[in-house]
Write a protein that holds these residues in place. Structure first.
Motif, short mmCIF file in Angstrom:
data_model
loop_
_atom_site.label_atom_id
_atom_site.label_comp_id
_atom_site.label_asym_id
_atom_site.label_seq_id
_atom_site.Cartn_x
_atom_site.Cartn_y
_atom_site.Cartn_z
N GLU A 67 0.92 -1.26 0.17
CA GLU A 67 -0.10 0.03 0.12
C GLU A 67 0.80 1.32 0.16
OE1 GLU A 67 -2.98 2.65 3.05
OE2 GLU A 67 -2.37 0.30 3.63
N THR A 104 -2.04 -3.17 -6.74
CA THR A 104 -3.46 -2.89 -6.31
C THR A 104 -4.17 -4.39 -6.46
OG1 THR A 104 -3.72 -0.85 -7.06
CG2 THR A 104 -5.78 -1.78 -6.41
N ALA A 106 -5.84 -7.11 -3.52
CA ALA A 106 -6.85 -7.76 -3.74
C ALA A 106 -6.83 -9.25 -3.35
CB ALA A 106 -7.47 -7.09 -5.11
N LEU A 130 -6.93 -0.97 0.09
CA LEU A 130 -7.75 -0.72 -1.12
C LEU A 130 -8.57 0.42 -0.92
CD1 LEU A 130 -8.63 -4.51 -2.10
CD2 LEU A 130 -6.90 -3.09 -3.28
N ASN A 131 -9.31 0.57 -0.02
CA ASN A 131 -10.17 1.75 0.21
C ASN A 131 -9.24 3.00 0.25
OD1 ASN A 131 -12.99 2.65 0.64
ND2 ASN A 131 -11.95 3.47 2.64
N LEU A 185 -6.63 3.38 -1.53
CA LEU A 185 -5.90 3.51 -2.78
C LEU A 185 -6.89 4.37 -3.85
CD1 LEU A 185 -3.81 0.24 -2.89
CD2 LEU A 185 -3.17 2.69 -2.45
N GLY A 207 -8.62 1.32 -6.21
CA GLY A 207 -8.90 0.38 -4.94
C GLY A 207 -10.47 0.22 -4.97
N LYS A 208 -11.19 1.37 -4.87
CA LYS A 208 -12.46 1.16 -4.38
C LYS A 208 -13.27 0.27 -5.79
CE LYS A 208 -12.64 5.25 -1.41
NZ LYS A 208 -13.01 6.50 -1.26
#
Length: 129
Positions: A62, A71, A75, A93-94, A96, A100-101
């Motif tokens: 990250e 990314t 995941a 991820l959130n 990024l 990411g979302k």
């Protein structure tokens, strides 16, 4: 950055003690060892079952990873058997941004796991932003 420290730390990535491996990964992230991110991220295969190392890998990727490839590596941890590792992956991820979302949305619909949906809802709650 302390370039001289990076090479010895890379040598610790294959140590038998997972605490030492996790510490080396954490230090490489803090040293912003961008040019070694692919070597670092490849260790996920060897240490997949280690919760401690997996958590450090997610945080390191990250911090110093870049682009879709890294990314996607984060995941992969959405499938991990340990809740704290999956939660760390969701959180990373959130953070990024859009890429990411978008992955969270994609995996949420394909995995169809209530726990994953709850984790995503939690990290995306407006009060936590």
């Amino acid at each position: 950055r302390e370039f001289a420290a990076i090479h010895p730390l890379l040598g610790l990535l294959d140590h038998n003690n997972h605490t030492i491996v996790a510490s080396a990964i954490r230090a490489l992230g803090e040293l912003d060892a961008y040019e070694r991110i692919d070597v670092i991220s490849e260790k996920r295969k060897k240490y997949w079952l280690s919760e401690q190392v997996s958590l450090c890998l997610i945080k390191c990727i990250e911090r110093i990873g870049s682009g879709e490839k890294h990314t996607e590596i984060i995941a992969e941890y959405l499938y991990h058997s340990v809740y704290s590792v999956r939660f760390e992956a969701v959180s990373a991820l959130n953070k990024l941004g859009d890429q990411g979302k978008q992955l969270l949305t994609k995996y949420e619909s394909s995995i169809r796991d209530n726990k994953l949906s709850s984790m995503i809802a939690h990290v995306q709650h407006p009060l936590l932003q």
